[in-house]
Motif scaffolding. Structure first.
Motif, mmCIF file in Angstrom:
data_model
loop_
_atom_site.group_PDB
_atom_site.id
_atom_site.type_symbol
_atom_site.label_atom_id
_atom_site.label_comp_id
_atom_site.label_asym_id
_atom_site.label_seq_id
_atom_site.Cartn_x
_atom_site.Cartn_y
_atom_site.Cartn_z
ATOM 1 N N THR A 147 1.018 -0.902 -0.030
ATOM 2 C CA THR A 147 -0.029 -0.128 0.019
ATOM 3 C C THR A 147 0.863 1.267 0.027
ATOM 4 O O THR A 147 1.726 1.235 0.838
ATOM 5 C CB THR A 147 -0.910 0.029 1.311
ATOM 6 N N TYR A 148 0.598 2.079 -1.060
ATOM 7 C CA TYR A 148 1.345 3.356 -0.904
ATOM 8 C C TYR A 148 0.359 4.385 -0.193
ATOM 9 O O TYR A 148 -0.977 4.336 -0.466
ATOM 10 C CB TYR A 148 1.386 3.909 -2.311
ATOM 11 N N HIS A 167 2.981 6.801 -12.454
ATOM 12 C CA HIS A 167 2.321 7.189 -11.157
ATOM 13 C C HIS A 167 3.383 6.940 -10.182
ATOM 14 O O HIS A 167 3.566 6.123 -9.397
ATOM 15 C CB HIS A 167 0.944 6.545 -10.742
ATOM 16 N N HIS A 170 5.058 3.395 -8.863
ATOM 17 C CA HIS A 170 4.111 2.339 -8.504
ATOM 18 C C HIS A 170 4.206 1.143 -9.617
ATOM 19 O O HIS A 170 4.292 -0.144 -9.126
ATOM 20 C CB HIS A 170 2.690 2.816 -8.738
ATOM 21 N N GLN A 171 4.442 1.265 -10.816
ATOM 22 C CA GLN A 171 4.381 0.106 -11.626
ATOM 23 C C GLN A 171 5.560 -0.345 -11.586
ATOM 24 O O GLN A 171 5.897 -1.534 -11.829
ATOM 25 C CB GLN A 171 4.004 0.699 -13.314
ATOM 26 N N VAL A 180 0.563 -3.295 -6.164
ATOM 27 C CA VAL A 180 0.560 -2.070 -5.481
ATOM 28 C C VAL A 180 -0.636 -1.215 -5.435
ATOM 29 O O VAL A 180 -0.968 -1.301 -6.780
ATOM 30 C CB VAL A 180 1.752 -1.063 -6.036
ATOM 31 N N ALA A 182 -3.153 2.266 -3.991
ATOM 32 C CA ALA A 182 -3.300 3.377 -3.588
ATOM 33 C C ALA A 182 -4.827 3.736 -3.243
ATOM 34 O O ALA A 182 -5.685 3.560 -4.209
ATOM 35 C CB ALA A 182 -2.510 4.394 -4.287
#
Length: 382
Positions: A147-148, A167, A170-171, A180, A182
């Motif tokens: 989790t970001y 983003h 994330h990727q 991942v 958000a």
């Protein structure tokens, strides 16, 4: 009062006194759409329903001409290419300026993130998030989940609802073998007043009850998510929230990376924390409304792997904020990892690639259970 209903006006772009007309940006007005999508409306100051000028079910970036007769509208979603058009003052399309082509991006291996909806801590309120999967995703496998987080309360964790090719990382992080996510939890803006005020005066909340609820729902829905291997990371307020998650939910989050966290809002900027937590109030027993809100108070609860980072030249969150947590962890006889960046300010600047690599390595080693390549060098794109 000019407008009413279960939606928000986010900005007044233009007022025409002669016709008593307003051009406004708004969110949440169109039923069945992502309530964070921005649309443009025209509304009379003497009443009447707002007139939608941007009909597409997408997020709209609007540049309005000074005379209000035309505007440029660039609309997209996280998985659809931007389209730029010119519209007149009533929303009618005059010309298409450009339409992005994603074919080269997809040919290079790019995959779009996915939007999802889950229920909040109350089991009723919809929360909106984004998910990033490896490009070689295999539904038969089990993936750790990261989790970001950025808890706000002034913004949320989701970085963009318009199309962007990346983003943050994330990727890239997903490509290493993770799911991942958000999620914008309760307490963040652009929704209702009660949604924004969900944990006013209790900032240690950090949207974490919603993050845990989202994690559990996604794991229940998708067999390829391994919620027993859950991690979290964030910067600044996200660093604070990550440590709060590791201390407050030690059986949920096993690995945390906390960058530049404001771990004690009593010693952070008064002009920020007081807006969301209230003025300092002393109580009869000697405590205050900030007592117990600092992460150091719960350091004894740590069970997982925690990596703390801070720039020693931080011009936003003083480095001692992280050092308070370090001191508490030492006193609690807890193992942890620490990286202090001698020349870095709040944003890590020249040290960013090194920090990114260390972040990837930490999750790969401690959440994926794989030894990362030694001292892999991240080089900036030329």
């Amino acid at each position: 009062q000019v407008t009413s209903g279960d939606w928000n006006v986010t900005q007044i772009l233009r007022l025409d006194p002669a016709s008593r007309t307003l051009w406004i940006r708004g969110v949440g007005h169109e039923a069945g759409r992502d309530p964070y999508f921005v649309h443009l409306y025209k509304v009379g100051m003497d009443g009447g329903e707002p007139q939608l000028l941007t009909p597409e079910n997408a997020n709209h970036a609007i540049t309005l001409a000074e005379d209000g007769k035309h505007f440029v509208d660039v609309y997209s979603t996280i998985d659809t290419a931007p389209v730029a058009v010119v519209r007149d003052g009533d929303g009618r399309q005059v010309a298409e300026l450009a339409r992005a082509d994603l074919s080269r991006l997809k040919a290079a291996g790019w995959v779009a993130p996915e939007s999802f909806t889950v229920k909040a801590r109350d089991g009723k309120t919809d929360l909106y998030g984004q998910m990033f999967k490896p490009s070689n995703f295999d539904a038969k496998k089990k993936y750790p989940i990261i989790t970001y987080i950025y808890p706000g309360p002034q913004v949320g964790s989701v970085r963009s609802r318009s199309f962007v090719p990346a983003h943050g990382d994330h990727q890239a992080l997903a490509e290493l073998g993770f799911i991942v996510i958000a999620v914008d939890g309760m307490g963040t803006p652009m929704r209702s007043k009660s949604f924004q005020d969900a944990w006013y005066g209790d900032m240690v909340d950090n949207t974490l009850p919603d993050q845990v609820a989202a994690l559990k729902q996604l794991a229940a829905k998708h067999s390829w998510i391994d919620a027993s291997r859950a991690g979290m990371w964030g910067h600044s307020g996200g660093g604070n929230a990550t440590v709060a998650a590791m201390f407050g939910y030690p059986d949920v989050y096993k690995v945390g990376i906390a960058e530049s966290g404001n771990h004690d809002n009593l010693t952070y900027e008064d002009d920020w924390a007081e807006r969301y937590h209230g003025l300092l109030e002393k109580k009869a027993d000697g405590s205050t409304n900030y007592t117990g809100q600092d992460n150091a108070a719960l350091a004894k609860n740590l069970k997982g792997k925690l990596f703390l980072l801070h720039g020693l030249m931080d011009d936003n969150v003083p480095p001692q904020s992280t050092l308070q947590v370090v001191d508490a962890l030492m006193k609690a006889n807890k193992d942890f990892d620490l990286l202090l960046l001698p020349h870095a300010r709040h944003g890590f600047g020249a040290d960013s690639n090194y920090v990114t690599r260390r972040r990837w390595d930490y999750f790969v080693k401690n959440l994926l259970g794989v030894e990362p390549p030694a001292q892999f060098e991240l080089k900036p794109a030329m």
